[in-house]
Scaffold this motif. Structure first.
Motif, PDB file in Angstrom:
ATOM      1  N   ALA A  60       6.807  -5.631  -7.732  1.00  0.00           N
ATOM      2  CA  ALA A  60       6.591  -5.924  -6.315  1.00  0.00           C
ATOM      3  C   ALA A  60       7.082  -7.335  -5.976  1.00  0.00           C
ATOM      4  CB  ALA A  60       5.111  -5.776  -5.973  1.00  0.00           C
ATOM      5  N   ARG A  61       6.804  -8.278  -6.859  1.00  0.00           N
ATOM      6  CA  ARG A  61       7.246  -9.655  -6.621  1.00  0.00           C
ATOM      7  C   ARG A  61       8.770  -9.731  -6.536  1.00  0.00           C
ATOM      8  NH1 ARG A  61       6.389 -13.583 -11.515  1.00  0.00           N
ATOM      9  NH2 ARG A  61       8.036 -12.166 -12.246  1.00  0.00           N
ATOM     10  N   ASP A  62       9.452  -9.057  -7.468  1.00  0.00           N
ATOM     11  CA  ASP A  62      10.907  -9.074  -7.456  1.00  0.00           C
ATOM     12  C   ASP A  62      11.462  -8.379  -6.208  1.00  0.00           C
ATOM     13  OD1 ASP A  62      10.896 -10.396  -9.849  1.00  0.00           O
ATOM     14  OD2 ASP A  62      11.304  -8.618 -11.067  1.00  0.00           O
ATOM     15  N   TRP A  63      10.790  -7.320  -5.777  1.00  0.00           N
ATOM     16  CA  TRP A  63      11.209  -6.604  -4.575  1.00  0.00           C
ATOM     17  C   TRP A  63      11.169  -7.520  -3.353  1.00  0.00           C
ATOM     18  CZ3 TRP A  63      13.259  -2.370  -2.340  1.00  0.00           C
ATOM     19  CH2 TRP A  63      12.898  -2.060  -1.026  1.00  0.00           C
ATOM     20  N   SER A  78       0.805  -1.218   0.000  1.00  0.00           N
ATOM     21  CA  SER A  78       0.000   0.000   0.000  1.00  0.00           C
ATOM     22  C   SER A  78       0.840   1.271   0.000  1.00  0.00           C
ATOM     23  CB  SER A  78      -0.921   0.006   1.224  1.00  0.00           C
ATOM     24  OG  SER A  78      -0.155  -0.046   2.419  1.00  0.00           O
ATOM     25  N   GLY A  79       2.119   1.146   0.335  1.00  0.00           N
ATOM     26  CA  GLY A  79       2.994   2.309   0.370  1.00  0.00           C
ATOM     27  C   GLY A  79       4.397   1.894   0.774  1.00  0.00           C
ATOM     28  N   SER A  80       5.255   2.858   1.024  1.00  0.00           N
ATOM     29  CA  SER A  80       6.648   2.539   1.333  1.00  0.00           C
ATOM     30  C   SER A  80       6.781   1.778   2.646  1.00  0.00           C
ATOM     31  CB  SER A  80       7.477   3.826   1.387  1.00  0.00           C
ATOM     32  OG  SER A  80       7.099   4.637   2.484  1.00  0.00           O
ATOM     33  N   ARG A  81       6.005   2.170   3.643  1.00  0.00           N
ATOM     34  CA  ARG A  81       6.091   1.478   4.941  1.00  0.00           C
ATOM     35  C   ARG A  81       5.675   0.022   4.805  1.00  0.00           C
ATOM     36  NH1 ARG A  81       3.178   3.364  10.650  1.00  0.00           N
ATOM     37  NH2 ARG A  81       3.924   1.575  11.882  1.00  0.00           N
ATOM     38  N   ASP A  82       4.598  -0.222   4.082  1.00  0.00           N
ATOM     39  CA  ASP A  82       4.130  -1.588   3.878  1.00  0.00           C
ATOM     40  C   ASP A  82       5.154  -2.389   3.083  1.00  0.00           C
ATOM     41  OD1 ASP A  82       2.414  -3.771   3.945  1.00  0.00           O
ATOM     42  OD2 ASP A  82       1.387  -3.175   2.095  1.00  0.00           O
ATOM     43  N   LEU A 131       8.402  -1.967   2.928  1.00  0.00           N
ATOM     44  CA  LEU A 131       9.573  -2.265   3.755  1.00  0.00           C
ATOM     45  C   LEU A 131       9.253  -3.267   4.858  1.00  0.00           C
ATOM     46  CD1 LEU A 131      11.088   1.323   3.970  1.00  0.00           C
ATOM     47  CD2 LEU A 131      12.118  -0.654   2.844  1.00  0.00           C
ATOM     48  N   GLU A 132       8.060  -3.189   5.436  1.00  0.00           N
ATOM     49  CA  GLU A 132       7.690  -4.139   6.487  1.00  0.00           C
ATOM     50  C   GLU A 132       7.566  -5.555   5.923  1.00  0.00           C
ATOM     51  OE1 GLU A 132       4.152  -2.647   8.273  1.00  0.00           O
ATOM     52  OE2 GLU A 132       5.204  -1.258   9.622  1.00  0.00           O
ATOM     53  N   GLN A 133       6.934  -5.676   4.759  1.00  0.00           N
ATOM     54  CA  GLN A 133       6.823  -7.009   4.150  1.00  0.00           C
ATOM     55  C   GLN A 133       8.200  -7.538   3.743  1.00  0.00           C
ATOM     56  OE1 GLN A 133       3.608  -8.059   1.450  1.00  0.00           O
ATOM     57  NE2 GLN A 133       2.694  -6.019   1.739  1.00  0.00           N
ATOM     58  N   TRP A 134       9.056  -6.644   3.271  1.00  0.00           N
ATOM     59  CA  TRP A 134      10.421  -7.046   2.925  1.00  0.00           C
ATOM     60  C   TRP A 134      11.143  -7.549   4.171  1.00  0.00           C
ATOM     61  CZ3 TRP A 134      15.499  -6.456   3.941  1.00  0.00           C
ATOM     62  CH2 TRP A 134      16.418  -6.803   2.953  1.00  0.00           C
ATOM     63  N   ASP A 135      10.979  -6.823   5.282  1.00  0.00           N
ATOM     64  CA  ASP A 135      11.611  -7.226   6.538  1.00  0.00           C
ATOM     65  C   ASP A 135      11.162  -8.615   6.977  1.00  0.00           C
ATOM     66  OD1 ASP A 135      13.228  -5.065   6.897  1.00  0.00           O
ATOM     67  OD2 ASP A 135      11.907  -4.005   8.280  1.00  0.00           O
ATOM     68  N   GLU A 136       9.852  -8.882   6.861  1.00  0.00           N
ATOM     69  CA  GLU A 136       9.319 -10.189   7.266  1.00  0.00           C
ATOM     70  C   GLU A 136       9.982 -11.309   6.482  1.00  0.00           C
ATOM     71  OE1 GLU A 136       5.144  -9.989   6.754  1.00  0.00           O
ATOM     72  OE2 GLU A 136       4.798  -8.602   8.424  1.00  0.00           O
ATOM     73  N   ARG A 137      10.120 -11.105   5.199  1.00  0.00           N
ATOM     74  CA  ARG A 137      10.751 -12.138   4.372  1.00  0.00           C
ATOM     75  C   ARG A 137      12.240 -12.255   4.673  1.00  0.00           C
ATOM     76  NH1 ARG A 137       6.339 -10.340   1.922  1.00  0.00           N
ATOM     77  NH2 ARG A 137       5.220 -11.636   0.423  1.00  0.00           N
ATOM     78  N   ARG A 197      19.945  -0.820   6.681  1.00  0.00           N
ATOM     79  CA  ARG A 197      19.488   0.572   6.675  1.00  0.00           C
ATOM     80  C   ARG A 197      18.347   0.710   5.668  1.00  0.00           C
ATOM     81  NH1 ARG A 197      25.685   3.044   6.432  1.00  0.00           N
ATOM     82  NH2 ARG A 197      26.507   1.639   8.055  1.00  0.00           N
ATOM     83  N   ARG A 198      17.208   1.140   6.168  1.00  0.00           N
ATOM     84  CA  ARG A 198      16.006   1.228   5.345  1.00  0.00           C
ATOM     85  C   ARG A 198      15.779   2.673   4.907  1.00  0.00           C
ATOM     86  NH1 ARG A 198      16.254  -2.022   9.452  1.00  0.00           N
ATOM     87  NH2 ARG A 198      15.460  -4.177   9.352  1.00  0.00           N
ATOM     88  N   HIS A 199      15.522   2.843   3.639  1.00  0.00           N
ATOM     89  CA  HIS A 199      15.309   4.171   3.068  1.00  0.00           C
ATOM     90  C   HIS A 199      13.846   4.280   2.619  1.00  0.00           C
ATOM     91  CE1 HIS A 199      19.700   5.108   2.809  1.00  0.00           C
ATOM     92  NE2 HIS A 199      19.772   3.775   2.794  1.00  0.00           N
ATOM     93  N   ASP A 200      13.022   4.969   3.406  1.00  0.00           N
ATOM     94  CA  ASP A 200      11.594   5.096   3.100  1.00  0.00           C
ATOM     95  C   ASP A 200      11.306   6.465   2.479  1.00  0.00           C
ATOM     96  OD1 ASP A 200      11.785   6.839   5.195  1.00  0.00           O
ATOM     97  OD2 ASP A 200      10.668   5.600   6.611  1.00  0.00           O
ATOM     98  N   GLU A 201      10.051   6.886   2.580  1.00  0.00           N
ATOM     99  CA  GLU A 201       9.648   8.153   1.950  1.00  0.00           C
ATOM    100  C   GLU A 201      10.285   9.379   2.602  1.00  0.00           C
ATOM    101  OE1 GLU A 201       5.405   8.582   1.132  1.00  0.00           O
ATOM    102  OE2 GLU A 201       5.207   6.426   1.439  1.00  0.00           O
ATOM    103  N   THR A 202      10.838   9.214   3.793  1.00  0.00           N
ATOM    104  CA  THR A 202      11.473  10.355   4.459  1.00  0.00           C
ATOM    105  C   THR A 202      12.956  10.477   4.104  1.00  0.00           C
ATOM    106  OG1 THR A 202      12.070   9.054   6.424  1.00  0.00           O
ATOM    107  CG2 THR A 202       9.881  10.077   6.394  1.00  0.00           C
TER     108      THR A 202
END
Length: 327
Positions: free
Chosen positions: A106-109, A12-16, A18-24, A288-293
């Motif tokens: 998204a799948r590749d990400w 749904s956005g950058s936070r989502d 990155l969070e899903q990426w973290d889980e994997r 190090r995570r780079h989000d919308e900020t």
């Protein structure tokens, strides 16, 4: 062709994202990583400091005739070598617009999270492969190159007693006579008392160009004699020798012999150490995570993950490994 459901597959956005990426990533990190030849033929450990003093023990018990009743005590020699950790990096980034609109992006990400663990394993293989081939790093035993023709049997004793673990005359590994000759030479390695007979090679490390040829050769029941006029039983099809493919070697001919029994007794050719500090701040430093900020998003519209790993390595003992220049 059926359409993929964006509501299910897209973040749904950058936070989502990155969070899903973290889980994997966490899931992949918790899986048991298969051993590679780096850990099977050497030593791997974790350290909690950028600089560590690694202890090397030098001890060999020797019986002598008891001329008198006085005891004869041997003491363990010890040497500390510096193990310095360096930082290495890799990263993944993607345009946020692609992630929230393109299911394939998204799948590749998300799939990239699992590939970081694979990349780390390959990194270690390439790190040690490059050092083995260059042979410019000294070993802790006697501060000579790992492969040398005059290693000291006892660095703290008689320096006139030496042994070699390098064959500089090119020899093809797919020749039983060459294998026999090099195993015999490896058995001449001396301990700190100047005695030999404690080394017995049982693993051949070869580049991928030689791997299939070698495994097929050692499986054969009968092989040609040296004269080539008859056949004889293959002396190595009894599983006494194992062939290991060292895929990251760049030379198509050079090969190595290892004694895994001696390595298991605490005489590894190398050590690879990963910095691991059990503190929350270290996790933020390592991933190090780079989000919308982030500055990256403001200038490129991309989000990303920047991974840092910290590794040190050192050649240690030259006894359980031998290098043969190939042909």
């Amino acid at each position: 062709m059926a359409l993929l459901n964006p509501a299910v597959t897209l973040p749904s956005g950058s936070r989502d994202a990155l969070e899903q990426w973290d889980e994997r990533y966490i899931g992949a990190s918790q899986l048991v990583t298969p051993e590679t030849w780096v850990s099977q033929l050497g030593d791997e450990t974790e350290v909690a400091s950028l600089e560590t003093k690694y202890p090397m023990t030098m001890l060999a018990i020797k019986y002598i005739e008891a001329i008198s009743d006085d005891p004869n005590f041997d003491s363990s020699g010890e040497k500390f070598v510096d193990l310095v950790v360096a930082q290495y990096k890799a990263g993944i980034s993607e345009t946020l617009l692609n992630l929230i609109t393109n299911v394939f992006k998204a799948r590749d990400w998300f799939a990239s999270a699992e590939r970081f663990a694979q990349a780390e394993a390959i990194f270690k293989l390439k790190l040690i492969s490059a050092d083995l081939e260059a042979n410019t790093e000294t070993c802790g035993w006697d501060d000579l190159a790992l492969f040398h023709d005059s290693h000291l049997a006892n660095p703290k004793g008689d320096t006139s007693i030496t042994f070699d673990n390098l064959q500089s005359t090119p020899k093809d590994c797919a020749d039983l006579a060459n294998i026999e000759a090099e195993l015999t030479l490896m058995a001449q390695v001396k301990d700190v008392n100047g005695d030999r007979g404690f080394v017995s090679g049982n693993v051949l490390g070869v580049p991928p160009e030689k791997f299939r040829k070698m495994t097929n050769l050692l499986k054969q029941d009968f092989v040609p004699t040296a004269a080539g006029t008859a056949t004889m039983r293959n002396p190595y099809n009894d599983a006494s020798l194992t062939v290991v493919q060292m895929s990251q070697l760049t030379d198509a001919n050079d090969w190595f012999i290892f004694d895994t029994n001696l390595i298991a007794k605490g005489v590894p050719p190398w050590i690879v150490a990963k910095l691991n500090i059990p503190a929350p701040g270290f996790d933020a430093l390592s991933l190090r995570r780079h989000d919308e900020t982030s500055e990256m998003f403001r200038t490129t519209g991309k989000i990303g993950v920047d991974s840092r790993i910290f590794y040190g390595r050192k050649f240690l003992f030259p006894h359980a490994v031998r290098k043969v220049l190939g042909a």
